[in-house]
Design a protein around this motif. Sequence first.
Motif, PDB file in Angstrom:
ATOM      1  N   LEU A 142       6.153 -25.251   9.442  1.00 58.24           N
ATOM      2  CA  LEU A 142       6.032 -25.348   7.991  1.00 58.24           C
ATOM      3  C   LEU A 142       4.579 -25.169   7.578  1.00 58.24           C
ATOM      4  N   ASP A 143       4.337 -24.204   6.699  1.00 58.26           N
ATOM      5  CA  ASP A 143       2.996 -23.956   6.182  1.00 58.26           C
ATOM      6  C   ASP A 143       2.973 -24.281   4.696  1.00 58.26           C
ATOM      7  N   LEU A 144       2.259 -25.333   4.345  1.00 59.39           N
ATOM      8  CA  LEU A 144       2.112 -25.769   2.958  1.00 59.39           C
ATOM      9  C   LEU A 144       0.681 -25.603   2.461  1.00 59.39           C
ATOM     10  N   SER A 145      -0.116 -24.817   3.151  1.00 60.54           N
ATOM     11  CA  SER A 145      -1.526 -24.678   2.778  1.00 60.54           C
ATOM     12  C   SER A 145      -1.666 -24.124   1.360  1.00 60.54           C
ATOM     13  N   ASN A 146      -2.679 -24.616   0.691  1.00 62.12           N
ATOM     14  CA  ASN A 146      -2.990 -24.207  -0.675  1.00 62.12           C
ATOM     15  C   ASN A 146      -1.848 -24.476  -1.657  1.00 62.12           C
ATOM     16  N   THR A 147      -1.200 -25.613  -1.505  1.00 62.09           N
ATOM     17  CA  THR A 147      -0.158 -26.026  -2.451  1.00 62.09           C
ATOM     18  C   THR A 147      -0.577 -27.345  -3.109  1.00 62.09           C
ATOM     19  N   ALA A 148       0.231 -27.827  -4.027  1.00 62.07           N
ATOM     20  CA  ALA A 148      -0.069 -29.070  -4.746  1.00 62.07           C
ATOM     21  C   ALA A 148       0.511 -30.305  -4.047  1.00 62.07           C
ATOM     22  N   VAL A 149       0.928 -30.169  -2.817  1.00 67.05           N
ATOM     23  CA  VAL A 149       1.531 -31.287  -2.087  1.00 67.05           C
ATOM     24  C   VAL A 149       0.488 -32.385  -1.850  1.00 67.05           C
ATOM     25  N   ALA A 199       4.082 -35.446   1.582  1.00 65.03           N
ATOM     26  CA  ALA A 199       3.982 -35.281   3.033  1.00 65.03           C
ATOM     27  C   ALA A 199       4.748 -36.375   3.767  1.00 65.03           C
ATOM     28  N   GLN A 200       4.787 -37.575   3.211  1.00 66.02           N
ATOM     29  CA  GLN A 200       5.520 -38.671   3.855  1.00 66.02           C
ATOM     30  C   GLN A 200       6.998 -38.357   3.984  1.00 66.02           C
ATOM     31  N   GLU A 213       7.593 -29.164  14.500  1.00 61.75           N
ATOM     32  CA  GLU A 213       6.591 -29.089  15.570  1.00 61.75           C
ATOM     33  C   GLU A 213       5.195 -28.754  15.053  1.00 61.75           C
ATOM     34  N   SER A 214       5.104 -27.982  13.975  1.00 67.15           N
ATOM     35  CA  SER A 214       3.817 -27.530  13.472  1.00 67.15           C
ATOM     36  C   SER A 214       3.807 -27.597  11.954  1.00 67.15           C
ATOM     37  N   LEU A 215       2.743 -28.179  11.408  1.00 66.79           N
ATOM     38  CA  LEU A 215       2.614 -28.375   9.966  1.00 66.79           C
ATOM     39  C   LEU A 215       1.209 -28.023   9.523  1.00 66.79           C
ATOM     40  N   ASN A 216       1.104 -27.120   8.552  1.00 68.72           N
ATOM     41  CA  ASN A 216      -0.191 -26.725   8.018  1.00 68.72           C
ATOM     42  C   ASN A 216      -0.359 -27.319   6.623  1.00 68.72           C
ATOM     43  N   LEU A 217      -1.334 -28.204   6.473  1.00 76.91           N
ATOM     44  CA  LEU A 217      -1.635 -28.867   5.206  1.00 76.91           C
ATOM     45  C   LEU A 217      -3.015 -28.491   4.676  1.00 76.91           C
ATOM     46  N   THR A 218      -3.581 -27.411   5.166  1.00 74.12           N
ATOM     47  CA  THR A 218      -4.909 -26.970   4.767  1.00 74.12           C
ATOM     48  C   THR A 218      -4.995 -26.793   3.255  1.00 74.12           C
ATOM     49  N   GLU A 219      -6.063 -27.312   2.682  1.00 73.44           N
ATOM     50  CA  GLU A 219      -6.345 -27.239   1.246  1.00 73.44           C
ATOM     51  C   GLU A 219      -5.206 -27.782   0.384  1.00 73.44           C
ATOM     52  N   THR A 220      -4.661 -28.914   0.802  1.00 71.73           N
ATOM     53  CA  THR A 220      -3.702 -29.651  -0.019  1.00 71.73           C
ATOM     54  C   THR A 220      -4.375 -30.942  -0.466  1.00 71.73           C
ATOM     55  N   LYS A 221      -3.634 -31.818  -1.108  1.00 69.71           N
ATOM     56  CA  LYS A 221      -4.172 -33.097  -1.562  1.00 69.71           C
ATOM     57  C   LYS A 221      -3.705 -34.246  -0.668  1.00 69.71           C
ATOM     58  N   VAL A 222      -3.338 -33.910   0.551  1.00 71.07           N
ATOM     59  CA  VAL A 222      -2.893 -34.926   1.508  1.00 71.07           C
ATOM     60  C   VAL A 222      -4.126 -35.609   2.092  1.00 71.07           C
ATOM     61  N   THR A 223      -4.138 -36.937   2.045  1.00 74.20           N
ATOM     62  CA  THR A 223      -5.279 -37.716   2.529  1.00 74.20           C
ATOM     63  C   THR A 223      -5.114 -38.059   4.013  1.00 74.20           C
ATOM     64  N   ARG A 224      -6.118 -38.678   4.557  1.00 82.86           N
ATOM     65  CA  ARG A 224      -6.078 -39.095   5.961  1.00 82.86           C
ATOM     66  C   ARG A 224      -4.897 -40.023   6.237  1.00 82.86           C
ATOM     67  N   SER A 225      -4.639 -40.968   5.347  1.00 84.91           N
ATOM     68  CA  SER A 225      -3.519 -41.890   5.561  1.00 84.91           C
ATOM     69  C   SER A 225      -2.184 -41.152   5.514  1.00 84.91           C
ATOM     70  N   LYS A 260       3.635 -31.506  17.079  1.00 88.73           N
ATOM     71  CA  LYS A 260       2.555 -31.241  18.029  1.00 88.73           C
ATOM     72  C   LYS A 260       1.254 -30.836  17.361  1.00 88.73           C
ATOM     73  N   ARG A 261       1.351 -30.163  16.205  1.00 89.41           N
ATOM     74  CA  ARG A 261       0.155 -29.642  15.546  1.00 89.41           C
ATOM     75  C   ARG A 261       0.191 -29.948  14.046  1.00 89.41           C
ATOM     76  N   ILE A 262      -0.914 -30.496  13.561  1.00 86.62           N
ATOM     77  CA  ILE A 262      -1.118 -30.683  12.121  1.00 86.62           C
ATOM     78  C   ILE A 262      -2.455 -30.055  11.777  1.00 86.62           C
ATOM     79  N   TYR A 263      -2.452 -29.090  10.904  1.00 84.86           N
ATOM     80  CA  TYR A 263      -3.678 -28.443  10.451  1.00 84.86           C
ATOM     81  C   TYR A 263      -4.023 -29.030   9.098  1.00 84.86           C
ATOM     82  N   SER A 264      -5.238 -29.551   8.966  1.00 85.88           N
ATOM     83  CA  SER A 264      -5.590 -30.257   7.737  1.00 85.88           C
ATOM     84  C   SER A 264      -7.027 -29.969   7.289  1.00 85.88           C
ATOM     85  N   PHE A 265      -7.467 -28.745   7.413  1.00 85.02           N
ATOM     86  CA  PHE A 265      -8.804 -28.386   6.962  1.00 85.02           C
ATOM     87  C   PHE A 265      -8.891 -28.481   5.447  1.00 85.02           C
TER      88      PHE A 265
END
Length: 101
Positions: free
Chosen positions: A47-54, A59-60, A69-81, A93-98
């Motif tokens: 799932l790639d959600l990069s550059n969305t308003a999520v 995300a919860q 298995e793989s989730l891209n949250l790059t440039e979203t409003k998802v915080t560390r928590s 296995k993979r979370i991308y959160s740049f």
Amino acid sequence: APAKCTDDTLAHLAPVSNLVVDAELARTKVTDKGMQTLVDFSNLRYLDLSNTAVTSAGAQELVKLDKLESLNLTETKVTRSGIESLQHNPRLKRIYSFETP
């Protein structure tokens, strides 16, 4: 056409949700509301959600995707928590959160 993909678009895919294993939703207009629909995509693995308003709230919802298995949250409003809550999914296995807060 990312600009045409909204939360309503995801809802229209409900009849075939179990057939979707890879969802490229980057730069679309999906929001946290759409994440409530995505939890019914029971076979979703990538799932790639990069550059969305999520946000972290949306995300919860994704914790319920037990095959993800793989989730891209790059440039979203998802915080560390929000990202930490996703780590409770053993298959993820993979979370991308740049560029997130």
